[in-house]
Design an enzyme around this catalytic site. Structure first.
Site, short mmCIF file in Angstrom:
data_model
loop_
_atom_site.label_atom_id
_atom_site.label_comp_id
_atom_site.label_asym_id
_atom_site.label_seq_id
_atom_site.Cartn_x
_atom_site.Cartn_y
_atom_site.Cartn_z
N ARG A 280 0.84 -1.19 0.00
CA ARG A 280 0.00 0.00 0.00
C ARG A 280 0.88 1.24 0.00
O ARG A 280 1.97 1.25 0.57
CB ARG A 280 -0.91 0.05 1.24
N GLU B 20 -3.01 7.69 -6.22
CA GLU B 20 -3.14 6.71 -7.30
C GLU B 20 -4.21 7.14 -8.31
O GLU B 20 -5.37 7.35 -7.91
CB GLU B 20 -3.49 5.34 -6.70
N HIS C 54 -1.30 0.11 -9.19
CA HIS C 54 -2.03 -0.70 -8.22
C HIS C 54 -2.81 -1.84 -8.91
O HIS C 54 -3.98 -2.08 -8.63
CB HIS C 54 -2.99 0.17 -7.40
#
Length: 343
Positions: free
Chosen positions: A243, A272, A291
């Site tokens: 993360r 992101e 991601h």
């Protein structure tokens, strides 16, 4: 009737199909934007909220906070779409007697595979070679793109849960020695998961590759800071499919730009997607993805199926969820579930 509510982010159709087919359960999909009143009305009647684990996919007002819980008195459970709970205040849920469930392990194969892919991409300089071949430049030799093998190197895994365990197995298959650190595991369990248990300091000092697979929480935020990168072996590489926020992006840039680290493979970011002007994206020895480690057709279908089944087991039988994130809540939550659903 029990009501399950979700927002209109992308979710594999398996979730809607399974929930909608269950007797005594209704599913309502709410718009993230443009229909707040209808969404609040649905949430106020909901027993379960299915929520995305990605913090940048959902407006902040829909995060599971103490404020949201106060407006949702019938809510019994919150289900994350993945293993992370970045959109959920777990402590607030526990205080409110609300179960938090995740899908830990559902996308572990996908995440582990991308972690190994990032290692290979950095060490074998795959993106650099691709970019050169697509450019007009032809004054380079194969030796200018010479990289390194994984075999014989030491892989350090921070967080040896389901994803870390699978990454360890892939690392061993490539002929690497695997070290691991995880406060939840003793030496015997760490060994059973395919890694040698060491301290974080020793892992940083010995590893040729450091790969993060730990959750984002109060104990891991900022874990990989300037001091941690300085403690890493000179010429090593850093990989994270965990993360954003666990590693300090500015400190990582400095460690790579100075030559202390050979490069990095990054799937997660503070923001992101990161802005195109991000300093790390300007380094040729940084391989970047958005991601997507757990975003495969197989993983998304698996997570959606696990989430739907776990929700229905809770609603139909009052079963203790297999992937219960806040176990301390269960005695109170069980009473709330029994009172609300008659179990």
């Amino acid at each position: 009737m029990s009501q399950v509510v979700r927002f209109d982010y992308w979710l594999d159709p398996a979730f809607n199909r399974i929930i909608s087919a269950a007797p005594g359960v209704t599913l309502q999909t709410c718009a993230r934007e443009g229909a707040d009143r209808a969404a609040w009305e649905a949430l106020a009647q909901a027993q379960v909220l299915q929520i995305t684990a990605a913090k940048d996919e959902l407006p902040r007002r829909w995060f599971v906070s103490a404020e949201l819980l106060a407006r949702c008195p019938k809510l019994l459970a919150v289900s994350s779409s993945g293993s992370g709970c970045d959109t959920i205040d777990i402590e607030a849920c526990t205080r409110a007697g609300v179960v938090v469930m995740n899908q830990a392990g559902g996308n572990a194969d996908s995440v582990a595979e991308l972690a190994l892919g990032l290692m290979l991409a950095v060490l074998r300089r795959i993106p650099e070679s691709d970019a050169l071949l697509r450019s007009n430049q032809r004054s380079f030799s194969r030796e200018d793109l010479m990289g390194h093998e994984l075999r014989g190197r030491t892989l350090g895994i921070v967080g040896v849960g389901e994803t870390g365990r699978r990454t360890a197995a892939l690392g061993r298959a490539f002929g690497m020695q695997v070290l691991g650190v995880d406060p939840a595991l003793d030496d015997a369990e760490m060994s059973a998961r395919g890694a040698q248990s060491v301290s974080l300091d020793e892992l940083l000092r010995r590893s040729d590759i450091v790969s993060l697979h730990c959750p984002r929480n109060a104990s891991t935020l900022g874990l990989m800071n300037a001091a941690a990168f300085a403690a890493m072996k000179p010429g090593s590489i850093f990989v994270s499919t965990a993360r954003g926020g666990i590693h300090d992006e500015n400190a990582l840039h400095a460690a790579i730009a100075s030559g202390h680290l050979k490069g990095a493979g990054l799937d997660v970011w503070d923001q992101e997607p990161p802005p195109a002007s991000h300093a790390l994206l300007r380094l040729p020895n940084v391989v970047a993805t958005f991601h997507t480690a757990g975003v495969t057709h197989e993983a998304r279908r698996n997570n959606a199926t696990l989430a739907a089944i776990q929700i229905l087991q809770l609603l139909s039988d009052g079963e203790r969820p297999e992937r219960l994130v806040n176990p301390d809540v269960w005695p109170r939550a069980r009473e709330r579930i029994a009172a609300a659903l008659g179990h």
